[in-house]
Enzyme design. Structure first.
Site, PDB file in Angstrom:
ATOM      1  N   THR A  64      -5.605  -7.406  10.894  1.00 49.98           N
ATOM      2  CA  THR A  64      -5.628  -6.602   9.881  1.00 49.98           C
ATOM      3  C   THR A  64      -4.742  -5.114  10.562  1.00 49.98           C
ATOM      4  O   THR A  64      -4.387  -4.879  10.107  1.00 49.98           O
ATOM      5  CB  THR A  64      -6.964  -6.978   9.684  1.00 49.98           C
ATOM      6  OG1 THR A  64      -7.477  -7.874   9.017  1.00 49.98           O
ATOM      7  CG2 THR A  64      -7.622  -5.118   9.161  1.00 49.98           C
TER       8      THR A  64
ATOM      9  N   ARG B 293      -1.009 -14.568   4.433  1.00 49.05           N
ATOM     10  CA  ARG B 293      -1.240 -14.164   5.313  1.00 49.05           C
ATOM     11  C   ARG B 293      -0.924 -14.260   6.707  1.00 49.05           C
ATOM     12  O   ARG B 293      -0.845 -13.001   7.497  1.00 49.05           O
ATOM     13  CB  ARG B 293      -3.386 -14.512   5.028  1.00 49.05           C
ATOM     14  CG  ARG B 293      -4.505 -14.490   4.137  1.00 49.05           C
ATOM     15  CD  ARG B 293      -4.315 -13.529   4.572  1.00 49.05           C
ATOM     16  NE  ARG B 293      -5.157 -13.014   5.166  1.00 49.05           N
ATOM     17  CZ  ARG B 293      -6.237 -11.390   5.009  1.00 49.05           C
ATOM     18  NH1 ARG B 293      -6.626 -11.190   4.311  1.00 49.05           N
ATOM     19  NH2 ARG B 293      -7.318 -11.349   6.526  1.00 49.05           N
TER      20      ARG B 293
ATOM     21  N   GLU C 203      -8.587 -11.090  -7.700  1.00 46.84           N
ATOM     22  CA  GLU C 203      -8.308 -10.263  -7.745  1.00 46.84           C
ATOM     23  C   GLU C 203      -6.509 -10.522  -8.671  1.00 46.84           C
ATOM     24  O   GLU C 203      -5.933  -8.823  -9.085  1.00 46.84           O
ATOM     25  CB  GLU C 203      -7.089  -9.631  -6.454  1.00 46.84           C
ATOM     26  CG  GLU C 203      -8.557  -9.121  -5.423  1.00 46.84           C
ATOM     27  CD  GLU C 203      -7.646  -9.017  -3.868  1.00 46.84           C
ATOM     28  OE1 GLU C 203      -6.962  -9.677  -3.267  1.00 46.84           O
ATOM     29  OE2 GLU C 203      -8.997  -9.193  -3.357  1.00 46.84           O
TER      30      GLU C 203
ATOM     31  N   LYS D 260       0.631  -1.255  -0.050  1.00 44.57           N
ATOM     32  CA  LYS D 260       0.058  -0.241  -0.094  1.00 44.57           C
ATOM     33  C   LYS D 260       0.704   1.138  -0.196  1.00 44.57           C
ATOM     34  O   LYS D 260       1.871   0.919   0.142  1.00 44.57           O
ATOM     35  CB  LYS D 260      -1.067   0.118   1.148  1.00 44.57           C
ATOM     36  CG  LYS D 260      -1.775  -0.950   1.299  1.00 44.57           C
ATOM     37  CD  LYS D 260      -2.887  -0.686   3.092  1.00 44.57           C
ATOM     38  CE  LYS D 260      -4.079  -1.702   2.347  1.00 44.57           C
ATOM     39  NZ  LYS D 260      -4.970  -2.587   3.778  1.00 44.57           N
TER      40      LYS D 260
ATOM     41  N   ARG E 146       3.023  -6.869   9.466  1.00 46.50           N
ATOM     42  CA  ARG E 146       2.501  -5.299   9.765  1.00 46.50           C
ATOM     43  C   ARG E 146       2.095  -5.166  11.627  1.00 46.50           C
ATOM     44  O   ARG E 146       2.300  -4.500  12.274  1.00 46.50           O
ATOM     45  CB  ARG E 146       0.974  -5.988  10.004  1.00 46.50           C
ATOM     46  CG  ARG E 146      -0.117  -5.360   8.444  1.00 46.50           C
ATOM     47  CD  ARG E 146      -1.471  -6.474   8.740  1.00 46.50           C
ATOM     48  NE  ARG E 146      -2.298  -5.748   7.184  1.00 46.50           N
ATOM     49  CZ  ARG E 146      -3.197  -6.586   6.651  1.00 46.50           C
ATOM     50  NH1 ARG E 146      -3.789  -7.640   7.201  1.00 46.50           N
ATOM     51  NH2 ARG E 146      -3.696  -5.792   5.624  1.00 46.50           N
TER      52      ARG E 146
ATOM     53  N   ASN F 194      -1.735   0.069   7.700  1.00 43.26           N
ATOM     54  CA  ASN F 194      -1.116  -1.088   7.548  1.00 43.26           C
ATOM     55  C   ASN F 194      -0.640  -2.097   6.717  1.00 43.26           C
ATOM     56  O   ASN F 194      -0.392  -3.534   6.483  1.00 43.26           O
ATOM     57  CB  ASN F 194      -2.757  -2.484   8.073  1.00 43.26           C
ATOM     58  CG  ASN F 194      -2.835  -3.020   7.480  1.00 43.26           C
ATOM     59  OD1 ASN F 194      -3.243  -2.272   5.720  1.00 43.26           O
ATOM     60  ND2 ASN F 194      -4.122  -3.213   7.515  1.00 43.26           N
TER      61      ASN F 194
ATOM     62  N   HIS G  86      -2.120  -5.064   1.430  1.00 42.29           N
ATOM     63  CA  HIS G  86      -2.366  -6.362   1.278  1.00 42.29           C
ATOM     64  C   HIS G  86      -2.642  -7.376   0.688  1.00 42.29           C
ATOM     65  O   HIS G  86      -1.157  -7.447   0.095  1.00 42.29           O
ATOM     66  CB  HIS G  86      -3.598  -5.470   0.470  1.00 42.29           C
ATOM     67  CG  HIS G  86      -5.256  -6.831  -0.344  1.00 42.29           C
ATOM     68  ND1 HIS G  86      -5.773  -6.302   0.178  1.00 42.29           N
ATOM     69  CD2 HIS G  86      -4.969  -7.401  -1.358  1.00 42.29           C
ATOM     70  CE1 HIS G  86      -6.759  -7.398  -0.134  1.00 42.29           C
ATOM     71  NE2 HIS G  86      -6.148  -7.967  -1.625  1.00 42.29           N
TER      72      HIS G  86
ATOM     73  N   PHE H 161     -15.376   2.153   6.734  1.00 43.75           N
ATOM     74  CA  PHE H 161     -13.780   3.016   6.070  1.00 43.75           C
ATOM     75  C   PHE H 161     -14.159   2.844   4.811  1.00 43.75           C
ATOM     76  O   PHE H 161     -12.707   2.953   4.198  1.00 43.75           O
ATOM     77  CB  PHE H 161     -12.922   1.970   7.185  1.00 43.75           C
ATOM     78  CG  PHE H 161     -13.388   0.635   6.809  1.00 43.75           C
ATOM     79  CD1 PHE H 161     -12.813  -0.228   5.467  1.00 43.75           C
ATOM     80  CD2 PHE H 161     -13.647  -0.076   7.822  1.00 43.75           C
ATOM     81  CE1 PHE H 161     -13.132  -0.929   5.508  1.00 43.75           C
ATOM     82  CE2 PHE H 161     -13.834  -1.510   7.245  1.00 43.75           C
ATOM     83  CZ  PHE H 161     -13.293  -2.323   6.592  1.00 43.75           C
TER      84      PHE H 161
ATOM     85  N   TYR I 258     -11.994  -3.395  -3.771  1.00 45.70           N
ATOM     86  CA  TYR I 258     -12.965  -3.221  -1.984  1.00 45.70           C
ATOM     87  C   TYR I 258     -13.762  -3.309  -2.189  1.00 45.70           C
ATOM     88  O   TYR I 258     -14.626  -2.730  -1.413  1.00 45.70           O
ATOM     89  CB  TYR I 258     -12.249  -2.211  -1.563  1.00 45.70           C
ATOM     90  CG  TYR I 258     -10.539  -2.308  -0.568  1.00 45.70           C
ATOM     91  CD1 TYR I 258     -10.184  -3.084   0.068  1.00 45.70           C
ATOM     92  CD2 TYR I 258      -9.871  -1.307  -0.951  1.00 45.70           C
ATOM     93  CE1 TYR I 258      -8.647  -3.252   0.691  1.00 45.70           C
ATOM     94  CE2 TYR I 258      -8.595  -1.764  -0.803  1.00 45.70           C
ATOM     95  CZ  TYR I 258      -8.304  -2.482   0.107  1.00 45.70           C
ATOM     96  OH  TYR I 258      -6.789  -2.187   0.507  1.00 45.70           O
TER      97      TYR I 258
HETATM   98  P1  IDP Z   1      -7.189  -7.474   5.667  1.00 50.86           P
HETATM   99  O1  IDP Z   1      -6.341  -5.878   4.894  1.00 50.86           O
HETATM  100  O2  IDP Z   1      -6.741  -8.404   6.858  1.00 50.86           O
HETATM  101  O3  IDP Z   1      -7.629  -8.213   4.787  1.00 50.86           O
HETATM  102  P2  IDP Z   1      -9.860  -6.650   5.486  1.00 50.86           P
HETATM  103  O4  IDP Z   1     -10.762  -6.862   6.446  1.00 50.86           O
HETATM  104  O5  IDP Z   1     -10.258  -7.416   4.272  1.00 50.86           O
HETATM  105  O6  IDP Z   1      -8.682  -6.241   5.924  1.00 50.86           O
HETATM  106  O7  IDP Z   1     -10.367  -4.728   5.729  1.00 50.86           O
HETATM  107  C1  IDP Z   1      -9.476  -4.520   4.450  1.00 50.86           C
HETATM  108  C2  IDP Z   1      -8.618  -2.972   4.499  1.00 50.86           C
HETATM  109  O8  IDP Z   1      -9.842  -2.086   5.425  1.00 50.86           O
HETATM  110  C3  IDP Z   1      -7.832  -3.371   5.768  1.00 50.86           C
HETATM  111  O9  IDP Z   1      -6.193  -3.614   5.364  1.00 50.86           O
HETATM  112  C4  IDP Z   1      -7.167  -2.026   6.087  1.00 50.86           C
HETATM  113  O10 IDP Z   1      -6.243  -1.598   5.670  1.00 50.86           O
HETATM  114  C5  IDP Z   1      -9.293  -1.418   6.988  1.00 50.86           C
HETATM  115  N1  IDP Z   1     -10.004  -1.390   7.455  1.00 50.86           N
HETATM  116  C6  IDP Z   1     -10.061  -2.680   7.677  1.00 50.86           C
HETATM  117  N2  IDP Z   1     -10.900  -2.185   8.903  1.00 50.86           N
HETATM  118  C7  IDP Z   1     -10.949  -1.133   9.029  1.00 50.86           C
HETATM  119  C8  IDP Z   1     -11.354  -0.050  10.177  1.00 50.86           C
HETATM  120  O11 IDP Z   1     -12.249  -0.402  11.348  1.00 50.86           O
HETATM  121  N3  IDP Z   1     -10.838   1.281  10.452  1.00 50.86           N
HETATM  122  C9  IDP Z   1     -10.351   2.178   8.721  1.00 50.86           C
HETATM  123  N4  IDP Z   1      -9.768   0.297   8.344  1.00 50.86           N
HETATM  124  C10 IDP Z   1     -10.230  -0.378   7.996  1.00 50.86           C
HETATM  125 MG    MG Z   2      -9.282  -8.791   2.908  1.00 50.35          MG
END
Ligand code: IDP
Ligand code: MG
Length: 143
Positions: free
Chosen positions: A85, A79, A120, A3, A96, A106, A109, A51, A43
């Site tokens: 996350t 992962r 993807e 990212k 992370r 974080n 992705h 968010f 996304y």
């Molecule tokens: P992942 O990246 O670990 O798969 P996901 O739940 O798919 O996590 O969420 C996608 C992305 O959305 C996360 O990597 C993070 O950047 C963002 N995100 C997820 N939850 C939140 C939140 O509660 N606040 C702000 N950003 C969030």
């Molecule tokens: Mg995800």
């Protein structure tokens, strides 16, 4: 996909190193400025989440590095290499966990399932951009 924060923090090499060192094979790599359309498609599963807007703005705010890695168990192991996350909950030793402190920053992705990875990959890469090659050290990595 590394990212914008991972790129801006000069962690591209470090992140690639972790997947290379584990034994995975790089089959696609490009730096790119992401269009809003691609970010929104990528996304799409989160489009109802609060968010979503901020996340899309962030992904298009600066360049990212898109990658495709290949190898035994790569989706689930990636992962684990990436970590939880929210970097605050991510184990030390994960990307992370080692480099992040905030869920909105974080660093990377990673596809969460094989079907997601397929979707993807086709979203981010054309077929010509994916390179099939046989690493000579493969017998030293996989029995
Ligand atoms: P992942 O990246 O670990 O798969 P996901 O739940 O798919 O996590 O969420 C996608 C992305 O959305 C996360 O990597 C993070 O950047 C963002 N995100 C997820 N939850 C939140 C939140 O509660 N606040 C702000 N950003 C969030
Ligand atoms: Mg995800």
């Amino acid at each position: 996909m590394i990212k914008p924060d991972g790129v801006q923090r000069n962690l591209v090499g470090e992140i690639i190193r972790r997947f290379e060192s584990k034994g995975y094979t790089l089959v696609g790599l490009k730096m790119m400025s992401v269009s809003r359309e691609l970010a929104e498609k990528h996304y799409d599963v989160h489009k109802e989440r609060p968010f979503f807007g901020g996340l899309v703005e962030f992904i298009i705010s600066a360049p990212v590095v898109a990658m495709v890695w290949e190898g035994e168990g790569v989706v689930s192991t990636a992962r684990k290499i990436i970590g939880a996350t929210n970097p605050i909950n991510a184990e030390l030793g994960t990307i992370r966990g080692d480099y992040g402190i905030s869920i909105g920053r974080n660093l990377i992705h990673g596809s969460d399932a094989i079907e997601t990875a397929q979707r993807e990959i086709s979203l981010w890469f054309s077929e010509e951009e994916l390179i099939a090659w046989e690493p000579t050290l493969k017998p030293w990595l996989e029995e």
